[in-house]
Design a protein around this motif. Structure first.
Motif, PDB file in Angstrom:
ATOM      1  N   HIS A  62      -4.330   7.093   4.966  1.00  0.00           N
ATOM      2  CA  HIS A  62      -5.508   6.237   5.125  1.00  0.00           C
ATOM      3  C   HIS A  62      -6.799   7.036   5.170  1.00  0.00           C
ATOM      4  O   HIS A  62      -7.849   6.501   5.512  1.00  0.00           O
ATOM      5  N   GLY A  67      -3.948  -2.281   6.579  1.00  0.00           N
ATOM      6  CA  GLY A  67      -4.104  -1.269   5.544  1.00  0.00           C
ATOM      7  C   GLY A  67      -4.822  -1.823   4.344  1.00  0.00           C
ATOM      8  O   GLY A  67      -5.648  -2.723   4.466  1.00  0.00           O
ATOM      9  N   ARG A  68      -4.497  -1.277   3.190  1.00  0.00           N
ATOM     10  CA  ARG A  68      -5.343  -1.556   2.025  1.00  0.00           C
ATOM     11  C   ARG A  68      -4.641  -2.228   0.862  1.00  0.00           C
ATOM     12  O   ARG A  68      -5.232  -2.431  -0.174  1.00  0.00           O
ATOM     13  N   GLY A  69      -3.381  -2.508   0.981  1.00  0.00           N
ATOM     14  CA  GLY A  69      -2.711  -3.092  -0.181  1.00  0.00           C
ATOM     15  C   GLY A  69      -1.648  -4.091   0.217  1.00  0.00           C
ATOM     16  O   GLY A  69      -1.678  -4.658   1.305  1.00  0.00           O
ATOM     17  N   THR A  70      -0.685  -4.273  -0.666  1.00  0.00           N
ATOM     18  CA  THR A  70       0.404  -5.211  -0.400  1.00  0.00           C
ATOM     19  C   THR A  70       1.616  -4.427   0.104  1.00  0.00           C
ATOM     20  O   THR A  70       1.540  -3.234   0.329  1.00  0.00           O
ATOM     21  N   GLU A  71       2.717  -5.128   0.186  1.00  0.00           N
ATOM     22  CA  GLU A  71       3.944  -4.440   0.603  1.00  0.00           C
ATOM     23  C   GLU A  71       4.519  -3.631  -0.544  1.00  0.00           C
ATOM     24  O   GLU A  71       5.410  -2.812  -0.339  1.00  0.00           O
ATOM     25  N   GLU A  72       4.078  -3.865  -1.751  1.00  0.00           N
ATOM     26  CA  GLU A  72       4.513  -3.234  -3.002  1.00  0.00           C
ATOM     27  C   GLU A  72       5.982  -2.826  -2.963  1.00  0.00           C
ATOM     28  O   GLU A  72       6.820  -3.620  -2.617  1.00  0.00           O
ATOM     29  N   MET A 105      -7.454  -0.241  -3.175  1.00  0.00           N
ATOM     30  CA  MET A 105      -6.272  -0.132  -4.012  1.00  0.00           C
ATOM     31  C   MET A 105      -6.156  -1.314  -4.974  1.00  0.00           C
ATOM     32  O   MET A 105      -6.121  -2.468  -4.540  1.00  0.00           O
ATOM     33  N   GLU A 146      -3.745  -3.086  -7.337  1.00  0.00           N
ATOM     34  CA  GLU A 146      -2.303  -3.110  -7.603  1.00  0.00           C
ATOM     35  C   GLU A 146      -2.004  -4.071  -8.741  1.00  0.00           C
ATOM     36  O   GLU A 146      -2.518  -5.201  -8.769  1.00  0.00           O
ATOM     37  N   MET A 205       0.828  -1.200   0.000  1.00  0.00           N
ATOM     38  CA  MET A 205       0.000   0.000   0.000  1.00  0.00           C
ATOM     39  C   MET A 205       0.868   1.257   0.000  1.00  0.00           C
ATOM     40  O   MET A 205       2.053   1.194   0.209  1.00  0.00           O
ATOM     41  N   VAL A 265      -1.428  -7.998   5.961  1.00  0.00           N
ATOM     42  CA  VAL A 265      -0.884  -6.648   5.953  1.00  0.00           C
ATOM     43  C   VAL A 265      -1.983  -5.718   6.434  1.00  0.00           C
ATOM     44  O   VAL A 265      -3.093  -5.760   5.926  1.00  0.00           O
TER      45      VAL A 265
END
Lengths: 206, 711
Positions: free
Chosen positions: A154, B553-558, B636, B638, A1, B551
């Motif tokens: 956020h 939050g809203r996504g990956t570790e990207e 998100m 991704e 994220m 994880v």
């Protein structure tokens, strides 16, 4: 994220806004990551971070440092916020020397971060670029408010809250510092920059 | 999220506190105790001219005099007070109240010269005045611009009220038509009745009392006293016959505002009627009447142009405020302008601009150890002169509070946030500490309450009668949670403003209102919901760990762990669209549109991403139908893709962007080359996609390095 990306503001304002974070790669180097991230937090506190925290526990406005550090787990993402490039470079150098083996990311103006990397002897690996806001942009808050609200990736800081705080500052009920700290309480992960927000609020209330 | 209505303080407030009436009550308990704290600074030798003796002019004069300046107020008419004297009927603001409070200002050392019309500012400067404050008001009545308006029997509302005050208007036995829906129109109508008009008909284009600019309680008073109000009609022309006014031809007003909320009346020209009248009074507004000889810039509304921060006008050494700048506004707004001008002028003359002084030692709200609110107690009605006793005289209509009523009403105040964060606290344009003076009344400290009001305004008794009371508008019964909601889903505009509710459909379950611990009685409940609603908190509340990705939050570790995971390898690029960010929120039906657009560009959706987990078909980007209407703060999407595919992706995103009811923030992720450059930058430049000056840099300190790096 991408919670530390997409912060909005003028070049001058953003040059006083750096977020450093530390994270383990799940399933790869998370064993023992909690202790390493605790070390990261101790380092950013030592260098005078204006805010710090762990997304899971809270930030420095609502929790004391011992609590934040004590509750770090291997799935945490820990942060520290700084207001000048020179300090960021010192923290980078210290983290490189500590060789924690954890991923460290710095958000800030690319030009300044690049200079800091050079000073610390670090070769950056990857980047996230912000390509702006697309779609129905007439639904956005006005740009001056976005400078404050985007300091929480956020979306925990509402534009209405910023306006409310500005009203209270204008009325002399609170000062810009107090207003900034009240806003900072809601951004739980600790990436909000209270000093930058104080400047923005003072400007909005003037 | 949910508000427990049995606990919420707002429910305990049955209508806003009568703040204006309490202000009057405090003013009526003036023993002069505040004067022993009042200070006047030594003479500065600076002469200041103030043009106009209305609320803005008098306020500025008072504070500047106390700062040691020599202030002269020039008033064109024979008496002081401006619109307070000439525009507000005596039944609302008795002359003796106004005179008494103006005397206090004169006693402070202000020199007021009446019958002195100023036509040249140059002449004032030549007389040695170092600063001039223009507070000339908005005195010229607006015209309808219809046929038949130029007749002696057609008069504007402000001129009518002024004539009544000077005894120059008699309308006994006549039929009066008043045009307008504002407070002046209502004042005109009630004045005409008191002067013995046979009947008074008011016509306005608005369709209901709520739409009318006049205060609702004044509209009610007018109806109670017998004013007939015909709503939804505009004037087509004024009818004449035998050299006299005969009445009005009216045309139906279909709408007052356009789709953008702008005042733009629309009429049905074929629907008309007539209204008989002997006299027509047009009260549709006023505008400033600034002499050209002032040589100051005005705007299209004939109002003075100023710097809004300082109130400085276009000429050096000249400031302006009040109705002359804003057009017709409230007395409290004019006072606020007078205060602001005093600060600016004092600074200009070398002072610090500190006009506030402490007139009492009482500074803190003191709450009982165990507070018990009179739950549901209705707003205490202010006593009114019986309708039957109002005809033929201008005796004051509103009689104010008796002590017992004032105490009961002050006890209703919830002192939200112990007064520190009460919304009324910062609603007053002049900065009066409303919750503190109400608390002082509650504690029987009436002199101190008055002192608190007097610290910000020099005419509390006037304000206690005519203040538009924006603080009452702000009194919503705590409602402290309202501004905290990032999705604007908490509403305090229920009936009588006594209910604060969370709009269940607009709430994204982010938990901010709960975690902020802002509710003084802990009425906010953090509910746990079942599927499909459960996706809201999973995507919106950053403290909730996604079950699949682990994880928060809203996504990956990207890019954050890219040196270890190799999520974005050389020759590849990451494209992330975060729907709803910043601060708008998104429904999954919009998330799906973008996901499908990206799928058409043949991206690879990130496996560990929460949105990817919501897809029923990862090749098309189709999202589970069950959650399409769910709203989240942001979601998100991704992706990764070979870098040469970037133009296709951007093209698809540009197309879908126009089809959304929300926004998305776009991220481009890239592994850097050995020389520190990102290969995607050249392509993005060719596509005219501009990038922000800041972003995220992975320092490459994670270990072990992804094997591509190990080689």
């Amino acid at each position: 994220m991408t919670h530390t990306l997409h912060r909005r503001g003028t070049r001058e304002s953003l040059n006083r806004d750096y977020v450093m974070l530390c994270i383990a790669a799940k399933g790869i180097n998370e064993d023992g990551a909690d202790e390493k991230m605790q070390e990261f937090l101790r380092t950013v506190i030592k260098y005078g971070a204006v805010n710090f925290g762990d997304m899971r526990t809270g930030n420095s406005f609502c929790c004391n440092p011992e609590e934040i550090i004590g509750k770090v787990t291997s799935t945490s993402i820990v942060h520290g916020v700084f207001t000048d490039r020179a300090t960021v470079a010192k923290v980078m150098r210290s983290l490189k020397k500590a060789d924690l083996g954890m991923s460290v990311v710095v958000s800030g103006p690319f030009a300044s971060v690049e200079e800091a990397c050079k000073e610390a002897g670090i070769v950056p690996h990857s980047r996230d670029f912000s390509a702006g806001i697309w779609g129905k942009i007439d639904r956005l808050a006005r740009p001056e408010l976005l400078e404050c609200t985007t300091m929480c990736g956020h979306a925990m800081i509402s534009a209405n809250l910023v306006e409310d705080i500005v009203k209270r500052i204008k009325a002399g009920v609170i000062n810009a510092r107090q207003g900034s700290l009240e806003i900072g309480r809601v951004c739980c992960c600790g990436i909000y920059n209270p000093e930058r927000a104080e400047r923005i609020l003072r400007k909005l209330a003037s | 999220m949910r508000i427990d209505e049995n606990i919420c303080l707002s429910k305990k407030l049955n209508g806003a506190i009568s703040i204006r009436a309490l202000k009057r009550f405090a003013a009526e308990h003036d023993t002069g105790a505040w004067k022993k704290f009042s200070r006047k600074l030594p003479p500065t030798g600076n002469k200041i001219a103030i043009v106009g003796s209305g609320p803005a002019g008098l306020t500025a004069a008072y504070y500047l005099t106390k700062l040691g300046h020599t202030v002269t107020v020039f008033e064109a008419s024979g008496k002081t007070g401006g619109m307070m004297r000439w525009g507000i009927p005596d039944y609302r603001l008795p002359k003796d109240i106004l005179d008494k409070e103006i005397k206090e200002i004169v006693d402070a050392g202000v020199d007021i010269q009446t019958d002195k019309r100023i036509t040249s500012l140059d002449s004032l400067f030549e007389q040695g005045y170092k600063a001039i404050f223009l507070a000339v008001g908005a005195q010229r009545g607006l015209k309808l611009g219809v046929e038949g308006e130029n007749s002696p029997a057609v008069i504007d509302g402000v001129s009518f009220l002024r004539n009544v005050k000077t005894g120059a208007k008699t309308i006994s036995g006549k039929s009066v038509a008043v045009v307008g829906g504002g407070n002046v129109a209502i004042d005109v109508a009630l004045t005409a009745l008191r002067l013995g008009a046979r009947e008074v008909n008011t016509v306005c284009i608005e369709h209901n009392p709520e739409e009318m600019p006049a205060f609702t309680d004044e509209v009610k008073q007018a109806k109670d006293e017998g004013v007939k109000i015909d709503m939804g009609w505009g004037v087509k022309r004024i009818l004449h016959g035998e050299g006299k006014v005969k009445g009005l031809e009216l045309t139906r007003c279909v709408s007052v505002f356009d789709d953008f909320g702008k005042f733009k009346p629309c009429y049905a020209q074929n629907e008309t009627k007539t209204l008989d009248a002997d006299i027509v009074i047009v009260a549709i507004g006023q505008m400033p009447d600034i002499p050209d000889t002032f040589s100051t810039k005005t705007n299209a509304n004939h109002a003075l142009q100023i710097d809004t921060k300082t109130l400085a006008a276009s000429r050096e050494g000249v400031w302006a405020g009040g109705d002359a700048v804003t057009g017709p506004a409230s007395v409290i707004e004019a006072i606020a302008a007078g205060r602001k001008a005093a600060v600016s002028i004092d600074k200009y003359l070398g002072g610090k601009g500190k006009i506030d002084e402490k007139l009492t030692r009482a500074r803190r709200i003191i709450m009982p150890e165990t507070e018990s609110y009179p739950e549901g107690a209705a707003r205490v009605a202010v006593s009114l002169l019986p309708v039957a006793q109002r005809a033929g005289n201008f005796n004051e209509t509103e009689l104010g509070f008796e002590e017992s009523s004032a105490l009961t009403e002050s006890e209703r105040c919830l002192h939200c946030g112990e007064g520190i964060t009460s919304r009324c606290r910062y609603a007053c344009p002049a900065g009066i500490n409303v919750p503190l003076y109400i608390n002082l009344i509650k504690r029987g400290k009436y002199e101190d309450a008055l002192a608190i009001i007097r610290e910000k305004v020099p005419i509390p008794g006037v304000l206690g009668r005519v203040c538009s009371a924006p603080c009452e508008e702000a009194c919503t019964g705590c409602a402290m949670c309202v501004p905290f909601c990032p999705m604007n889903a908490i509403n305090a505009n229920g009936e009588m403003k006594k209910e604060v509710k969370i709009d269940f459909d607009e709430c994204a379950d982010c938990g901010v209102c709960f975690r902020a611990k802002i509710c003084p009685v802990n009425a906010i409940v953090d509910e746990v919901y079942q599927w499909p609603r459960s996706v809201r908190s999973a995507f919106s509340n950053p403290l909730v760990l996604h079950k699949e990705t682990r994880v928060p939050g809203r996504g990956t570790e990207e890019v954050k762990t890219n040196e270890v995971t190799g999520q974005f390898k050389k020759g590849y690029v990451g494209v992330t669209a975060e729907l709803g960010r910043p601060g708008v929120g998104a429904r999954f039906r919009d998330v799906e549109k973008v996901a499908q657009a990206l799928a058409r560009a043949h991206v690879i959706f990130a496996a560990n991403n929460p949105v990817t987990h919501m897809m029923t078909d990862k090749t098309t980007g189709k999202i589970n139908d069950e959650i399409l209407n769910e709203k989240v703060c942001s979601a998100m999407i991704e992706t990764t893709s070979p870098i040469e595919n970037l133009p296709n992706i951007i093209k698809e995103l540009q197309e879908v962007a126009g089809q959304l009811d929300t926004v998305f923030s776009l991220t481009i992720s890239s592994r850097l080359d050995e020389d520190g450059t990102a290969p995607c930058l050249k392509i993005l430049k060719e596509l005219d996609v501009s990038l922000y000056l800041n972003g995220k840099t992975n320092l490459g300190l994670g270990r072990p390095l992804f094997r591509e790096e190990s080689k």
